[in-house]
Motif scaffolding. Structure first.
Motif, PDB file in Angstrom:
ATOM      1  N   SER A  92      35.487  53.351  63.624  1.00 31.48           N
ATOM      2  CA  SER A  92      34.007  54.020  63.618  1.00 31.48           C
ATOM      3  C   SER A  92      33.971  54.779  62.324  1.00 31.48           C
ATOM      4  O   SER A  92      32.945  55.414  61.859  1.00 31.48           O
ATOM      5  CB  SER A  92      33.806  54.556  64.696  1.00 31.48           C
ATOM      6  OG  SER A  92      34.569  55.810  64.839  1.00 31.48           O
ATOM      7  N   SER A  93      35.065  54.824  61.488  1.00 33.95           N
ATOM      8  CA  SER A  93      35.121  55.452  60.291  1.00 33.95           C
ATOM      9  C   SER A  93      34.798  54.470  58.959  1.00 33.95           C
ATOM     10  O   SER A  93      35.023  54.906  57.955  1.00 33.95           O
ATOM     11  CB  SER A  93      36.530  55.844  59.916  1.00 33.95           C
ATOM     12  OG  SER A  93      37.247  54.903  59.907  1.00 33.95           O
TER      13      SER A  93
ATOM     14  N   GLU B   8      29.772  55.169  64.586  1.00 36.37           N
ATOM     15  CA  GLU B   8      30.532  56.611  64.513  1.00 36.37           C
ATOM     16  C   GLU B   8      30.435  57.539  65.647  1.00 36.37           C
ATOM     17  O   GLU B   8      29.190  57.363  66.386  1.00 36.37           O
ATOM     18  CB  GLU B   8      30.178  57.262  63.309  1.00 36.37           C
ATOM     19  CG  GLU B   8      29.024  58.035  62.966  1.00 36.37           C
ATOM     20  CD  GLU B   8      28.667  58.770  61.909  1.00 36.37           C
ATOM     21  OE1 GLU B   8      29.783  58.919  61.188  1.00 36.37           O
ATOM     22  OE2 GLU B   8      27.698  59.255  61.960  1.00 36.37           O
TER      23      GLU B   8
ATOM     24  N   LYS C 159      29.967  60.917  68.023  1.00 41.45           N
ATOM     25  CA  LYS C 159      29.297  62.452  67.904  1.00 41.45           C
ATOM     26  C   LYS C 159      29.982  63.133  67.089  1.00 41.45           C
ATOM     27  O   LYS C 159      29.845  63.938  66.223  1.00 41.45           O
ATOM     28  CB  LYS C 159      28.729  62.622  69.364  1.00 41.45           C
ATOM     29  CG  LYS C 159      27.915  63.831  68.910  1.00 41.45           C
ATOM     30  CD  LYS C 159      27.405  64.296  70.460  1.00 41.45           C
ATOM     31  CE  LYS C 159      26.584  65.645  70.208  1.00 41.45           C
ATOM     32  NZ  LYS C 159      25.999  65.793  71.613  1.00 41.45           N
TER      33      LYS C 159
ATOM     34  N   LYS D 137      20.451  61.011  62.421  1.00 36.96           N
ATOM     35  CA  LYS D 137      21.282  59.884  63.104  1.00 36.96           C
ATOM     36  C   LYS D 137      20.585  58.921  63.574  1.00 36.96           C
ATOM     37  O   LYS D 137      20.079  59.304  64.708  1.00 36.96           O
ATOM     38  CB  LYS D 137      22.779  60.431  63.475  1.00 36.96           C
ATOM     39  CG  LYS D 137      23.390  59.384  63.964  1.00 36.96           C
ATOM     40  CD  LYS D 137      24.893  59.893  64.642  1.00 36.96           C
ATOM     41  CE  LYS D 137      25.707  59.000  65.238  1.00 36.96           C
ATOM     42  NZ  LYS D 137      26.959  59.431  66.067  1.00 36.96           N
TER      43      LYS D 137
ATOM     44  N   GLN E 106      32.372  62.647  64.876  1.00 33.55           N
ATOM     45  CA  GLN E 106      32.431  62.135  63.619  1.00 33.55           C
ATOM     46  C   GLN E 106      31.389  62.502  62.819  1.00 33.55           C
ATOM     47  O   GLN E 106      31.389  62.659  61.389  1.00 33.55           O
ATOM     48  CB  GLN E 106      32.713  60.825  63.251  1.00 33.55           C
ATOM     49  CG  GLN E 106      34.341  60.628  63.864  1.00 33.55           C
ATOM     50  CD  GLN E 106      34.656  58.873  63.904  1.00 33.55           C
ATOM     51  OE1 GLN E 106      33.727  58.289  64.346  1.00 33.55           O
ATOM     52  NE2 GLN E 106      35.700  58.620  63.405  1.00 33.55           N
ATOM     53  N   SER E 107      30.247  62.560  63.192  1.00 30.73           N
ATOM     54  CA  SER E 107      28.990  62.973  62.478  1.00 30.73           C
ATOM     55  C   SER E 107      28.700  64.301  62.288  1.00 30.73           C
ATOM     56  O   SER E 107      27.889  64.898  61.906  1.00 30.73           O
ATOM     57  CB  SER E 107      27.794  62.445  63.378  1.00 30.73           C
ATOM     58  OG  SER E 107      27.635  63.253  64.753  1.00 30.73           O
TER      59      SER E 107
ATOM     60  N   HIS F 235      29.212  68.093  60.680  1.00 36.08           N
ATOM     61  CA  HIS F 235      29.461  68.599  59.295  1.00 36.08           C
ATOM     62  C   HIS F 235      29.020  69.971  59.126  1.00 36.08           C
ATOM     63  O   HIS F 235      28.262  70.428  59.819  1.00 36.08           O
ATOM     64  CB  HIS F 235      28.595  67.576  58.246  1.00 36.08           C
ATOM     65  CG  HIS F 235      27.324  67.663  58.423  1.00 36.08           C
ATOM     66  ND1 HIS F 235      26.557  67.091  59.423  1.00 36.08           N
ATOM     67  CD2 HIS F 235      26.414  68.135  57.610  1.00 36.08           C
ATOM     68  CE1 HIS F 235      25.094  67.379  59.317  1.00 36.08           C
ATOM     69  NE2 HIS F 235      24.980  68.206  58.288  1.00 36.08           N
TER      70      HIS F 235
ATOM     71  N   ARG G 260      20.467  67.006  59.056  1.00 34.08           N
ATOM     72  CA  ARG G 260      20.904  65.504  59.043  1.00 34.08           C
ATOM     73  C   ARG G 260      20.526  64.590  60.136  1.00 34.08           C
ATOM     74  O   ARG G 260      20.628  65.325  61.312  1.00 34.08           O
ATOM     75  CB  ARG G 260      22.525  65.328  58.692  1.00 34.08           C
ATOM     76  CG  ARG G 260      23.012  63.909  58.447  1.00 34.08           C
ATOM     77  CD  ARG G 260      24.344  64.079  58.376  1.00 34.08           C
ATOM     78  NE  ARG G 260      25.127  62.707  58.313  1.00 34.08           N
ATOM     79  CZ  ARG G 260      26.404  62.387  58.293  1.00 34.08           C
ATOM     80  NH1 ARG G 260      27.028  63.494  58.698  1.00 34.08           N
ATOM     81  NH2 ARG G 260      26.691  61.359  58.376  1.00 34.08           N
TER      82      ARG G 260
END
Length: 370
Positions: free
Chosen positions: A320-321, A189, A191, A207, A193-194, A196, A205
């Motif tokens: 990447s989803s 994924e 950056k 990664k 998309q990560s 939140h 969180r």
């Protein structure tokens, strides 16, 4: 000594300290009275009852009751300093500006060490609100363009814009773009998309670092402003060379003949980058045989390749989803389905973006911003 609206100046520094000590004491007592649900006016009353004693010592030229109320109100609202607030003037702003002009990498801490007479908070306000500076990272570019590269980009941009000015949308209708990319079985994924939403107290969180899957397939995509014309996959382990690319061009011609009636007659304008198979000796011969026009693509210019800045960017977000593929055929089927599911506006927007991007004439041939 203190910037207060008093009837006259204090006789001594001790006098100011005494009066403000009363205010501070009043602040503490106000907190105690709030706990016991006592009226806040009683706090002020206790301060006022000290006025007679203060007048006996210092005379009538003391702080007025209105100013006492004002100071008590400011301390109850969170003020902690009894000293004058720093003032921003033109001299201080100019001093900070000169320091930043000497070294654009200065941090607020470093500025504070160079200008100790100005506090950190005031420095930050001067830099951000008065000088309107903001600190940003350097923008990544694919290549340090030489003057010759920039001239080639300017020449290509001028040619494209002149053709568009003369022929309008008819010129855009004739453009066929081509690009190749490797598609991995597992795509990490991005950056973006990560990111939140979280509260201040939420756990952070983590990664872990991921690398692209070793298993990958080379995909070649041809499209125009109406949609996909041809998707060609090479067997795993093979790469594009002059022979395979010329064979793919023959497949493309048949696809245009079957799906875009009249396009071959109007003439095809092929837009692809300067990869070695595209510039090999055999490739121009095949294009001449077809009667196609090859639009000059300047070197080191992925910002002029619609597949790079539009199509493949969206494809990577899709892959990447959470998509994971176990077999090559499964990967090919999913990628083909994604390309065919995109509306015609998706591909038309990709071609339309070429117009503002080729206006790099305004930036002396440099790279175009995203």
């Amino acid at each position: 000594m203190l910037g207060l609206n008093i009837r006259s100046s204090w006789r001594t520094a001790f006098t100011a300290g005494s009066i403000l000590g009363v205010c501070l004491n009043g602040k503490e007592r106000a907190g105690e009275h709030r706990k016991t649900m006592m009226p806040e006016n009683e706090v002020y009353a206790k301060i006022y009852r000290m006025e007679d004693k203060l007048c006996q010592v210092y005379g009538p030229n003391i702080m007025s009751k209105q100013m006492v109320r004002r100071w008590c109100r400011q301390f109850s609202q969170g003020r902690q300093s009894v000293h004058d607030e720093e003032r921003i003037n033109d001299d201080r702003v100019e001093l900070v500006r000169q320091c930043i002009m000497e070294n654009h990498r200065f941090t607020i801490t470093e500025l504070s060490s160079h200008i100790p007479q100005i506090s950190r908070s005031l420095l930050h306000e001067i830099v951000t609100k008065h000088l309107l500076f903001k600190k940003v990272c350097a923008r990544w570019v694919p290549k340090n363009l030489t003057p010759e590269h920039k001239m080639q980009r300017l020449g290509a941009a001028l040619t494209f814009l002149q053709r568009y000015h003369d022929d309008g949308d008819e010129f855009l209708d004739r453009i066929v773009t081509d690009d190749e990319t490797f598609i991995s079985h597992i795509t990490p994924e991005t950056k973006e998309q990560s990111m939140h939403w979280r509260h201040r107290g939420s756990p952070v969180r983590t990664k872990f670092k991921q690398t692209l899957s070793v298993r990958k397939v080379m995909c070649t995509v041809f499209s125009d402003r109406k949609g996909i014309l041809l998707i060609d996959f090479l067997p795993r382990g093979e790469t594009v060379n002059a022979d395979s690319y010329c064979e793919t061009l023959r497949k493309l011609r048949r696809a245009i003949q079957n799906n875009r009636r009249g396009m071959l007659t109007a003439g095809v304008v092929l837009l692809h980058d300067n990869a070695r198979p595209h510039t090999a000796r055999r490739t121009p011969g095949v294009l001449t045989e077809f009667g196609w026009e090859l639009f000059d693509h300047p070197p080191y210019s992925p910002d002029f390749a619609p597949s790079d800045f539009h199509v493949f960017l969206q494809l990577r977000k899709f892959l990447s989803s959470g998509e994971r593929f176990g077999y090559d055929e499964e990967l090919k089927t999913s990628v083909t389905r994604w390309f065919l599911s995109q509306a015609a506006e998706f591909y038309d927007r990709r071609i339309q973006k070429l117009i503002p991007r080729y206006k790099c004439l305004n930036s002396d041939g440099g790279y175009v911003e995203k």
